[in-house]
Design an enzyme around this catalytic site. Sequence first.
Site, short mmCIF file in Angstrom:
data_model
loop_
_atom_site.label_atom_id
_atom_site.label_comp_id
_atom_site.label_asym_id
_atom_site.label_seq_id
_atom_site.Cartn_x
_atom_site.Cartn_y
_atom_site.Cartn_z
N GLY A 44 -10.62 -37.28 96.82
CA GLY A 44 -11.97 -37.77 96.98
C GLY A 44 -12.06 -38.53 98.28
N ASP A 71 -21.00 -7.99 96.17
CA ASP A 71 -21.36 -8.72 94.95
C ASP A 71 -22.25 -7.89 94.02
OD1 ASP A 71 -20.01 -10.67 96.26
OD2 ASP A 71 -21.78 -11.83 96.80
N SER A 72 -23.33 -7.35 94.57
CA SER A 72 -24.23 -6.58 93.70
C SER A 72 -23.53 -5.29 93.24
CB SER A 72 -25.55 -6.26 94.41
OG SER A 72 -25.33 -5.55 95.61
N ALA A 73 -22.66 -4.72 94.09
CA ALA A 73 -21.97 -3.49 93.71
C ALA A 73 -21.03 -3.73 92.52
CB ALA A 73 -21.18 -2.95 94.90
N GLU A 97 -3.01 -28.31 97.52
CA GLU A 97 -3.90 -27.15 97.62
C GLU A 97 -4.08 -26.65 99.05
OE1 GLU A 97 -4.74 -30.21 97.15
OE2 GLU A 97 -6.71 -30.72 97.95
N CYS A 99 -4.06 -36.96 95.23
CA CYS A 99 -4.64 -37.88 96.22
C CYS A 99 -5.48 -38.95 95.53
CB CYS A 99 -5.42 -37.10 97.27
SG CYS A 99 -5.85 -38.15 98.68
N TYR A 100 -6.80 -38.93 95.69
CA TYR A 100 -7.65 -39.92 95.02
C TYR A 100 -7.42 -39.85 93.51
CZ TYR A 100 -11.84 -42.47 93.62
OH TYR A 100 -12.71 -43.37 93.06
N LYS A 117 -15.08 -15.06 95.49
CA LYS A 117 -15.25 -13.80 96.20
C LYS A 117 -14.00 -12.90 96.14
CE LYS A 117 -18.07 -11.67 99.19
NZ LYS A 117 -19.53 -11.69 99.15
N HIS A 164 -1.81 -33.36 99.33
CA HIS A 164 -2.71 -32.28 98.92
C HIS A 164 -1.94 -30.97 98.74
CE1 HIS A 164 -6.65 -34.21 99.29
NE2 HIS A 164 -6.07 -34.95 100.22
#
Length: 539
Positions: free
Chosen positions: A72, A245-247, A189, A99-100, A394, A187
Amino acid sequence: MTSVADPTAVVTPTEASGTDRPVLVVDFGAQYAQLIARRVREASVYSEIVAHSITAAEVAAKNPVGIVLSGGPSSVYAEGAPTFDPAIFDLGIPVLGICYGFQVMATALGGEVAHTGLSEYGSTPVTVATGENVLLAGQPNEQTVWMSHGDSVSRAPEGFAVLASTDSTPVAAFANDDRRLYGVQWHPEVKHTEFGQDVLENFLHRAAGIPADWNSGNVIAEQVAKIRAQVGTGKVICGLSGGVDSAVAAALVHKAIGDQLVCVFVDHGLLRQDERRQVEEDYVKATGVRLVTVDVREQFLAALEGVSDPETKRKIIGREFIRTFEQAQAELIKEAAELDGDPIRFLVQGTLYPDVVESGGGSGTANIKSHHNVGGLPEDLKFELVEPLRTLFKDEVRAIGAELGLPPEIVQRQPFPGPGLGIRIVGSITFERLELLRHADAIVRAELTAAGLDGVIWQCPVVLLADVRSVGVQGDGRTYGHPIVLRPVSSEDAMTADWTRLPYDLLARISNRITNEVDGVNRVVLDVTSKPPGTIEWE
Ligand code: XMP
């Protein structure tokens, strides 16, 4: 000391993760929560982001298999610092604080956090305490981690073993294996932390005992079941844009309910070379969806005639798109109702998880950013939304698309703006200019793919400066042609970007091919501006 000699000893098999048993990533207001959620999914465990204001009762109701507290922006002592219900630590759910989140954990459980005046930012060497521990198992004693903190944990809570330290932070990681509570100051990540993903995976798989079995296959099975339950025998419509995305959303819905779905594709003439064919032939062949193409190329050209202001172009394209889609939809609804009295009640949207998180996580109606609303839909539509990608990032959508057998050109497609080539012609839009740009763009895409760079660049707009001419020489003659701009960028999320350093040989090949093969272009220039200050698109 509660650290254990055998790092596998505390593995407690739990149920697999899933949308009904997530790992909760608690968001303390920085931008790390989404990244953590993605890394957890990369470990094949399902994750969801929740606000730090969540209560112990709400956590219990979600029945999570684990909790990760994110970093944070603040000091735990700062006025207005994000708080956290300490009763959550008593629920018996494994927790990792980062972290935070690590400092929140330390204060809530009786440890101490101090303003030491010794902040750490960036790459920092850390020393792992001797003796095996679950969280840092299999990692070297000296390693480099990414830090970003002012305050430090000066004393670990009672019953916690200190697992690591740095020159200025005596307690850089701690663990209580019995309660399955863990924390790291750094971190894990971010990619700059050498063994970051290992920390997350040790927490998830070893400490919390969550199996690594969240994958595309079970996402598909789960979504298919959900779509069937939501839609029943109802009829569904979906607008395809040619994008991933729509596909993928439509393919999932089709897998679930077959011909209850009808897809609409609008060819507005601002598409790239081969895009319509990819949708009409390759996509339809791969999925079997029923597709209606609406050809409105003439109508769009007429509406855009003489317009060169970018925002006016966007407005016209958006308005015409909605008008076209509504007409197509009205006809299909009528046709469906005539068939058996049942009109189309559901609309598929390819909303992704980041959109859901960024719009506050609310459910019900999709939030479409106004900037990105072309290809989106008007607000007053009375449809129930079907959003099978709402929980996905995605890269997961691409993986599912591949698993469903969609054409790679669609699944791997880079972002392409809704207004299409319309905002890549600086100047007014004509059919000839569109053809010219389509040709140049196709050359660039083919060369980037042949050079194996599709995975390196985020997107590469190719822009025609239709209002600019410069003098050139070709053969024996003088030319007065247009420049083409190459805008290759690298980015994580399009919010910021840097220009991609493409190899000179490749740039030379692209430039030669465009000036030789595309009539009317006598110069190719490279955009070397980062974002900010430049945007990715030129208009
Ligand atoms: P900018 O140019 O703002 O672009 O740096 C950021 C990302 O958004 C895309 N973009 C659009 N997408 N409609 C869209 O659907 C638009 O009007 C639009 N303008 C920009 C751009 O391609 C990039 O990925």
